[in-house]
Scaffold this active site. Structure first.
Site, PDB file in Angstrom:
ATOM      1  N   TRP A   1       0.824  -1.217   0.000  1.00 13.51           N
ATOM      2  CA  TRP A   1       0.000   0.000   0.000  1.00 13.51           C
ATOM      3  C   TRP A   1       0.849   1.253   0.000  1.00 13.51           C
ATOM      4  CZ3 TRP A   1      -4.470  -0.952  -1.822  1.00 13.51           C
ATOM      5  CH2 TRP A   1      -5.081  -2.183  -1.578  1.00 13.51           C
TER       6      TRP A   1
ATOM      7  N   ASP B   1      -1.186   6.560   6.785  1.00 10.38           N
ATOM      8  CA  ASP B   1      -2.274   5.684   6.350  1.00 10.38           C
ATOM      9  C   ASP B   1      -2.448   4.663   7.475  1.00 10.38           C
ATOM     10  OD1 ASP B   1      -3.894   3.749   5.271  1.00 10.38           O
ATOM     11  OD2 ASP B   1      -2.637   3.350   3.508  1.00 10.38           O
TER      12      ASP B   1
ATOM     13  N   LYS C   1     -12.200  -1.818   8.028  1.00  9.72           N
ATOM     14  CA  LYS C   1     -11.530  -2.797   8.894  1.00  9.72           C
ATOM     15  C   LYS C   1     -11.896  -2.514  10.353  1.00  9.72           C
ATOM     16  CE  LYS C   1      -7.924  -2.606   5.432  1.00  9.72           C
ATOM     17  NZ  LYS C   1      -8.278  -3.663   4.506  1.00  9.72           N
TER      18      LYS C   1
HETATM   19  C1  LIG Z   1      -3.025  -0.081   4.620  1.00 13.57           C
HETATM   20  C2  LIG Z   1      -4.007   0.069   3.500  1.00 13.57           C
HETATM   21  N1  LIG Z   1      -4.024   1.210   2.787  1.00 13.57           N
HETATM   22  C3  LIG Z   1      -4.875   1.397   1.777  1.00 13.57           C
HETATM   23  C4  LIG Z   1      -5.783   0.428   1.397  1.00 13.57           C
HETATM   24  C5  LIG Z   1      -6.711   0.675   0.258  1.00 13.57           C
HETATM   25  O1  LIG Z   1      -7.944   1.011   0.781  1.00 13.57           O
HETATM   26  P1  LIG Z   1      -9.231   1.242  -0.118  1.00 13.57           P
HETATM   27  O2  LIG Z   1      -9.638  -0.066  -0.646  1.00 13.57           O
HETATM   28  O3  LIG Z   1     -10.199   1.832   0.872  1.00 13.57           O
HETATM   29  O4  LIG Z   1      -8.874   2.205  -1.189  1.00 13.57           O
HETATM   30  C6  LIG Z   1      -5.819  -0.776   2.121  1.00 13.57           C
HETATM   31  C7  LIG Z   1      -6.786  -1.829   1.767  1.00 13.57           C
HETATM   32  O5  LIG Z   1      -6.793  -2.921   2.271  1.00 13.57           O
HETATM   33  C8  LIG Z   1      -4.906  -0.954   3.180  1.00 13.57           C
HETATM   34  O6  LIG Z   1      -4.899  -2.095   3.887  1.00 13.57           O
END
Ligand SMILES: Cc1ncc(COP(=O)(O)O)c(C=O)c1O
Length: 361
Positions: free
Chosen positions: A103, A173, A197
């Site tokens: 991510w 994040d 989550k």
């Molecule tokens: C740490 C992290 N950042 C970003 C995301 C992406 O999130 P989204 O699907 O809400 O765009 C995720 C998705 O699992 C994640 O675990």
């Protein structure tokens, strides 16, 4: 009684049963309005109350004062990957990024489309098994911010300290570990998390931002992407994801009932100690994929001695009601996601299953 499994899905994931029951009870007639909150206007008094309460509960739970703006945005955490650089890298500025997994790597990719990203730590070369120490972070003195991913959902690592960035804004994040423990959230100039989550159903992204950073937002981008717009309107510039915000508010109330972040933390420590305890008992059988100091409390990753055994483990665990244990395809193996709403009972039952499985196989 509805049949409920032990849901270890990495996200969207398990929600507190008490919250689901309130949703069920209020679904057709929200507090005597004769309609579901899903059918209500976002300008109606009952929704404004939910939104305002969600904002004040976020401030209370995370220990934030009025200088922090609380927003419920859309487009997922992935939208923050480009919205942050659009707002803060205008005019050729550089954002620093610690690359600790899939991510954060995606966040870097988006930043490079919109502006310039500097990689302050490159975890890729070491297979993302390690979270950088403070002195491994190489942050340029003129960086517009440092962006970190506090918990790496796929790789199974987590920060267990908060980097000191001095005057440089720290942005995090926190999609997969928000509200999982006590933390000084005011060390973060901005933090954000997709709701699906630890906060509620999919559909909204919680963004908390200090006003000092907000004032630096670019006005040369579309109105809805400028953080000042949604901060000024309390996320009601356009139609917000009303239902998701409503459930997030209920989850915040549930967190308070658990004793706030202290109570949540206590339960999470017991859960992760149970699973890691079993992995450490049989380290050649349940093989951890990351270094111990960087282990995540939320996503616990392991490999078994063979892929056949892993397949068997996942199939047999599913058959007895443990759902969502398959590791991400980039890591393989088994991933146990222990978000806030997973009970200690669920973790302990899984530990017993692991022990039995090892004996039989
Ligand atoms: C740490 C992290 N950042 C970003 C995301 C992406 O999130 P989204 O699907 O809400 O765009 C995720 C998705 O699992 C994640 O675990």
């Amino acid at each position: 009684m509805a049949k409920r499994v032990f849901n270890f899905n990495p996200g969207p994931s398990t929600l507190p049963l008490d919250v689901l029951k309130i949703v069920q009870e209020e679904l057709l007639d929200y507090k005597g309005t004769g309609m579901s909150i899903m059918e209500s206007s976002h300008r109606a008094a009952e929704f404004i109350e939910i939104n305002d309460t969600a904002i004040s509960l976020a401030r209370e739970i995370f220990g934030l004062d009025e200088k922090y703006h609380v927003m419920f945005l859309t487009g997922g955490a992935s939208t923050q990957f480009f919205q942050i650089p659009m707002n803060f890298l205008a005019g050729g500025k550089t954002g620093a990024y610690a690359d600790t997994g899939t991510w954060s790597n995606k966040a870097i990719k988006e930043a490079n489309i919109v502006g310039k990203a500097h990689v302050a730590f490159d975890g890729k070369a070491i297979g993302y098994k390690h979270i950088p120490n403070q002195n491994e972070l190489n942050i340029p003195s003129d960086a517009a911010y440092l962006h970190i991913t506090t918990n790496n959902t796929i790789k199974g690592t987590q920060y267990h300290y908060t980097p000191n960035t001095g005057k440089i804004p720290l942005i995090a994040d926190m999609s997969s570990d928000i509200a999982c423990r006590r933390l000084d959230y005011t060390k973060f100039t901005m933090f954000y998390a997709g709701s699906q989550k630890n906060l509620g159903p999919a559909g909204t992204t919680l963004v908390c931002m200090h006003d000092d950073l907000l004032q630096k937002s670019s006005d040369a981008i579309p109105t809805i992407l400028n953080y000042k717009t949604q901060a000024a309107e309390k996320s009601l510039y356009n139609t917000p994801p009303c239902f998701a915000i409503y459930v997030v508010k209920l989850v915040f109330e549930w967190i308070k009932k658990q004793g706030g972040l202290a109570g949540i933390e206590k339960n999470n420590i017991a859960k992760k100690n149970a699973i890691y305890g079993m992995m450490d008992k049989y380290p050649d059988y349940f093989k951890g994929t990351v270094e111990k100091e960087s282990r995540s409390w939320m996503n616990l990753t392991m490999r078994l001695p063979s892929e056949d055994l892993e397949k068997k483990f996942i199939a047999e665990s599913k058959a007895v009601g443990f759902i969502g244990l398959k590791g991400h395809r980039s890591v393989g193996g088994v991933r146990v996601s222990l978000y806030n709403a997973m009970s200690l009972e669920g973790a302990e039952k899984l530990v017993q299953f692991m022990e039995d499985f090892k004996k039989k196989n």
